[in-house]
Design a protein around this motif. Structure first.
Motif, PDB file in Angstrom:
ATOM      1  N   THR A  59       0.832  -1.208   0.000  1.00  0.00           N
ATOM      2  CA  THR A  59       0.000   0.000   0.000  1.00  0.00           C
ATOM      3  C   THR A  59       0.866   1.258   0.000  1.00  0.00           C
ATOM      4  O   THR A  59       0.605   2.208  -0.744  1.00  0.00           O
ATOM      5  N   ILE A  60       1.898   1.267   0.840  1.00  0.00           N
ATOM      6  CA  ILE A  60       2.781   2.432   0.906  1.00  0.00           C
ATOM      7  C   ILE A  60       3.543   2.615  -0.399  1.00  0.00           C
ATOM      8  O   ILE A  60       3.645   3.717  -0.946  1.00  0.00           O
ATOM      9  N   TRP A  61       4.075   1.526  -0.933  1.00  0.00           N
ATOM     10  CA  TRP A  61       4.950   1.622  -2.100  1.00  0.00           C
ATOM     11  C   TRP A  61       4.180   1.969  -3.378  1.00  0.00           C
ATOM     12  O   TRP A  61       4.654   2.763  -4.202  1.00  0.00           O
ATOM     13  N   ILE A  62       3.006   1.396  -3.555  1.00  0.00           N
ATOM     14  CA  ILE A  62       2.256   1.578  -4.796  1.00  0.00           C
ATOM     15  C   ILE A  62       1.374   2.817  -4.740  1.00  0.00           C
ATOM     16  O   ILE A  62       1.329   3.599  -5.692  1.00  0.00           O
ATOM     17  N   HIS A  63       0.663   3.003  -3.633  1.00  0.00           N
ATOM     18  CA  HIS A  63      -0.405   4.010  -3.602  1.00  0.00           C
ATOM     19  C   HIS A  63       0.010   5.330  -2.982  1.00  0.00           C
ATOM     20  O   HIS A  63      -0.739   6.303  -3.102  1.00  0.00           O
ATOM     21  N   ALA A  64       1.142   5.394  -2.289  1.00  0.00           N
ATOM     22  CA  ALA A  64       1.641   6.678  -1.799  1.00  0.00           C
ATOM     23  C   ALA A  64       2.501   7.297  -2.902  1.00  0.00           C
ATOM     24  O   ALA A  64       3.549   6.757  -3.255  1.00  0.00           O
TER      25      ALA A  64
ATOM     26  N   GLY B 189      10.783  16.973  -7.627  1.00  0.00           N
ATOM     27  CA  GLY B 189      11.922  17.672  -7.059  1.00  0.00           C
ATOM     28  C   GLY B 189      12.439  17.038  -5.782  1.00  0.00           C
ATOM     29  O   GLY B 189      12.371  15.819  -5.582  1.00  0.00           O
ATOM     30  N   GLU B 190      12.974  17.901  -4.903  1.00  0.00           N
ATOM     31  CA  GLU B 190      13.562  17.411  -3.658  1.00  0.00           C
ATOM     32  C   GLU B 190      12.517  16.781  -2.752  1.00  0.00           C
ATOM     33  O   GLU B 190      12.821  15.863  -1.976  1.00  0.00           O
ATOM     34  N   GLU B 191      11.292  17.265  -2.830  1.00  0.00           N
ATOM     35  CA  GLU B 191      10.230  16.659  -2.026  1.00  0.00           C
ATOM     36  C   GLU B 191       9.993  15.210  -2.434  1.00  0.00           C
ATOM     37  O   GLU B 191       9.681  14.364  -1.588  1.00  0.00           O
ATOM     38  N   GLY B 192      10.146  14.912  -3.722  1.00  0.00           N
ATOM     39  CA  GLY B 192       9.993  13.539  -4.187  1.00  0.00           C
ATOM     40  C   GLY B 192      11.065  12.630  -3.615  1.00  0.00           C
ATOM     41  O   GLY B 192      10.799  11.479  -3.269  1.00  0.00           O
ATOM     42  N   THR B 193      12.302  13.152  -3.513  1.00  0.00           N
ATOM     43  CA  THR B 193      13.377  12.362  -2.893  1.00  0.00           C
ATOM     44  C   THR B 193      13.053  12.077  -1.431  1.00  0.00           C
ATOM     45  O   THR B 193      13.243  10.966  -0.942  1.00  0.00           O
TER      46      THR B 193
ATOM     47  N   LEU C 251      10.395   9.375  -1.246  1.00  0.00           N
ATOM     48  CA  LEU C 251      10.909   8.033  -1.508  1.00  0.00           C
ATOM     49  C   LEU C 251      11.663   7.491  -0.293  1.00  0.00           C
ATOM     50  O   LEU C 251      11.462   6.344   0.122  1.00  0.00           O
ATOM     51  N   LEU C 252      12.529   8.312   0.293  1.00  0.00           N
ATOM     52  CA  LEU C 252      13.282   7.870   1.462  1.00  0.00           C
ATOM     53  C   LEU C 252      12.359   7.616   2.644  1.00  0.00           C
ATOM     54  O   LEU C 252      12.583   6.689   3.446  1.00  0.00           O
ATOM     55  N   ALA C 253      11.304   8.408   2.777  1.00  0.00           N
ATOM     56  CA  ALA C 253      10.348   8.192   3.864  1.00  0.00           C
ATOM     57  C   ALA C 253       9.597   6.878   3.678  1.00  0.00           C
ATOM     58  O   ALA C 253       9.336   6.150   4.655  1.00  0.00           O
ATOM     59  N   LYS C 254       9.254   6.559   2.433  1.00  0.00           N
ATOM     60  CA  LYS C 254       8.573   5.288   2.163  1.00  0.00           C
ATOM     61  C   LYS C 254       9.472   4.107   2.513  1.00  0.00           C
ATOM     62  O   LYS C 254       9.031   3.130   3.156  1.00  0.00           O
TER      63      LYS C 254
ATOM     64  N   THR D 146      10.247  -3.224  -3.014  1.00  0.00           N
ATOM     65  CA  THR D 146      10.913  -1.937  -3.245  1.00  0.00           C
ATOM     66  C   THR D 146      11.992  -1.996  -4.326  1.00  0.00           C
ATOM     67  O   THR D 146      12.623  -0.973  -4.602  1.00  0.00           O
ATOM     68  N   SER D 147      12.225  -3.164  -4.897  1.00  0.00           N
ATOM     69  CA  SER D 147      13.313  -3.298  -5.868  1.00  0.00           C
ATOM     70  C   SER D 147      13.046  -2.535  -7.160  1.00  0.00           C
ATOM     71  O   SER D 147      13.981  -2.191  -7.886  1.00  0.00           O
ATOM     72  N   GLN D 148      11.777  -2.256  -7.461  1.00  0.00           N
ATOM     73  CA  GLN D 148      11.433  -1.522  -8.679  1.00  0.00           C
ATOM     74  C   GLN D 148      10.376  -0.480  -8.366  1.00  0.00           C
ATOM     75  O   GLN D 148       9.628  -0.630  -7.391  1.00  0.00           O
ATOM     76  N   PRO D 149      10.281   0.575  -9.177  1.00  0.00           N
ATOM     77  CA  PRO D 149       9.196   1.551  -8.974  1.00  0.00           C
ATOM     78  C   PRO D 149       7.845   0.879  -9.174  1.00  0.00           C
ATOM     79  O   PRO D 149       7.755  -0.217  -9.754  1.00  0.00           O
TER      80      PRO D 149
END
Length: 478
Positions: free
Chosen positions: A163-168, A173-177, A180-183, A401-404
């Motif tokens: 749920t976190i990986w697919i739907h969040a 930009g930097e917010e996206g980084t 990703l690290l938060a996920k 998490t190995s792939q987007p």
């Protein structure tokens, strides 16, 4: 593992796919690419795990668990020792052997005939059978219930991770980084929860464990604050270790000893990890990266279910068989075993000695198995392999998490996808050029072809098929 030079230089935004991963064998000083597990075991880090027992010649180590489920033994069960309660049976069988030998010698060499009616054997045997059956069934029920809770933990952990990986979503930009690290951090917390729960069930306080410290050290928890005040585990002396190996109750240590001696409150680390997970879910709802209400509810419900698992396994651990039952069953069993020589001597004479030993092995052995599996979360050979479950959950999350998050257009719109297989080997692109009516006709043809194949494989015997009867009626009508 590094991608090929063309991938890394020409298109820096392209993600390395599984089929593009190349594994090169290491030669001498050259190190091969490592998996996440090998980073910990072979990359200078030590990971906490069970001791390897199947290839060991040390008998004390051989009977340490939990059992490695990935190992396979070709020995028949009646010859296997790994997983047997035989070490804990040595002293009881010696006591029974000495007792039956003493009574047999007295009865054979003196005029004193130590015997009683065999009717007592029948009456006591019925009672002992009921007592042992109750003890074994209640212990196995706790064992299976503990396994169900860990299966539920695996299910909820995988579902929450997906749920976190697919739907969040991830912002630009930097917010996206940061997103990703938060996920990734949140999914590491799911692994940390399972690992912390394992240590809590084994009465191992604090965070100073190789498989958990790096996952939770940055969290502000009671366990981290109390780490310096928690007594370090002490290795048992040879005499004490040998006594524990034989199952001597006087040699067994209190498993809660380190918890009781801590000078600071230890808190509840799994629960505190859930608090941090809940805070993360709340943050992604607030910043809009988890915007759909259904997925919000699914994430919150998953955390509630993890809490239910924690409470459930603690209930199994903290609610053993009432002590009155344990005392009564132990007393009944030993009275029955001690009465065996009095009842068997008249019929078996000197064979009474091995007969009593075999009977005691059966009766006391089944009772010992019940005691061992009563706590399914310990370190006995027959306990649940919690390390393996935690490793499996960590590996599953690594796979997620190995792939987007995959896009349907990437894996559907390709000729390798044959939607009408086995009727047609044409790919998706070929079928996308046809009309909806043609596709629906093909789907109906698939169903008819399947029925035709089934009829050809299972012909009716002694009667004509429906189609044959219908054709015969048409011929007669003409």
């Amino acid at each position: 593992m590094a991608p090929s030079s063309s991938t890394s230089t020409k298109d820096t935004n392209k993600t390395l796919r599984p089929q593009e991963i190349e594994i090169h064998p290491s030669n001498g000083g050259d190190r091969a690419p490592m998996s996440p597990h090998s980073w910990q075991t072979g990359g200078g880090m030590h990971i906490h795990n069970r001791r390897k027992t199947n290839n060991s010649v040390d008998m004390e180590d051989y009977f340490v668990g939990p059992r490695d489920m990935s190992k396979h033994s070709k020995w028949p069960f009646f010859l296997r020792m790994h997983g047997s309660v035989l070490p804990k049976m040595i002293l009881p069988l010696l006591v029974v052997a000495c007792w039956s030998t003493l009574l047999t010698v007295i009865s054979e060499k003196t005029r004193v005939k130590l015997k009683v009616s065999s009717m007592l054997l029948t009456v006591l045997g019925f009672v002992v059978g009921l007592a042992i059956s109750f003890r074994t069934s209640s212990a196995y029920e706790r064992y299976t219930e503990g396994r169900k809770y860990w299966s539920q933990l695996m299910l909820v952990g995988q579902n929450l991770s997906r749920t976190i990986w697919i739907h969040a979503s991830e912002r630009e930009g930097e917010e996206g980084t940061d997103d990703l690290l938060a996920k990734v951090t949140a999914m590491n917390l799911i692994v940390a929860f399972a690992t912390a729960l394992k240590h809590k069930l084994r009465f191992e306080p604090g965070i100073d464990y190789a498989d958990m410290k790096d996952l939770v050290e940055y969290l502000d928890t009671f366990a981290r604050a109390a780490e310096a005040e928690i007594p370090k585990p002490q290795e048992s002396g040879k005499v004490k270790a040998f006594g524990e190996f034989l199952g001597v109750s006087f040699a067994e240590s209190n498993p809660r000893k380190r918890i009781k001696r801590s000078k600071k409150p230890l808190g509840n680390l799994p629960l505190e990890i859930l608090n941090h997970l809940s805070s993360y879910v709340h943050s992604i709802i607030d910043n809009g990266t988890l915007s759909i209400g259904l997925y919000q509810n699914q994430a919150i419900t998953s955390i509630v279910q993890l809490n239910e698992v924690m409470v459930g396994v603690e209930r199994v651990l903290q609610t053993p068989l009432p002590i009155a039952y344990s005392i009564a069953i132990s007393q009944i069993t030993w009275v029955y075993v001690m009465m065996l020589p009095f009842q068997l001597w008249e019929s078996l004479r000197w064979v009474t000695i091995p007969g009593c030993i075999f009977a005691a092995y059966i009766i006391i052995g089944i009772a010992a198995i019940g005691r061992e599996i009563e706590n399914p979360f310990g370190m006995d050979v027959n306990d649940l392999p919690l390390e393996a479950y935690c490793d499996e959950l960590a590996n599953d999350i690594n796979i997620i998490t190995s792939q987007p998050p995959p896009r349907p257009s990437d894996f559907m719109r390709t000729n390798a996808n044959m939607p009408m297989w086995p009727l047609s080997q044409s790919g998706y692109i070929s079928w996308s050029g046809r009309s909806k009516e043609e596709i629906r006709d093909a789907l109906m043809t698939k169903t008819r072809a399947e029925m035709t194949v089934r009829r050809s494989m299972n012909p009716e015997r002694g009667t004509k098929s429906t189609d044959e009867k219908h054709t015969h009626g048409l011929d007669q009508g003409h």
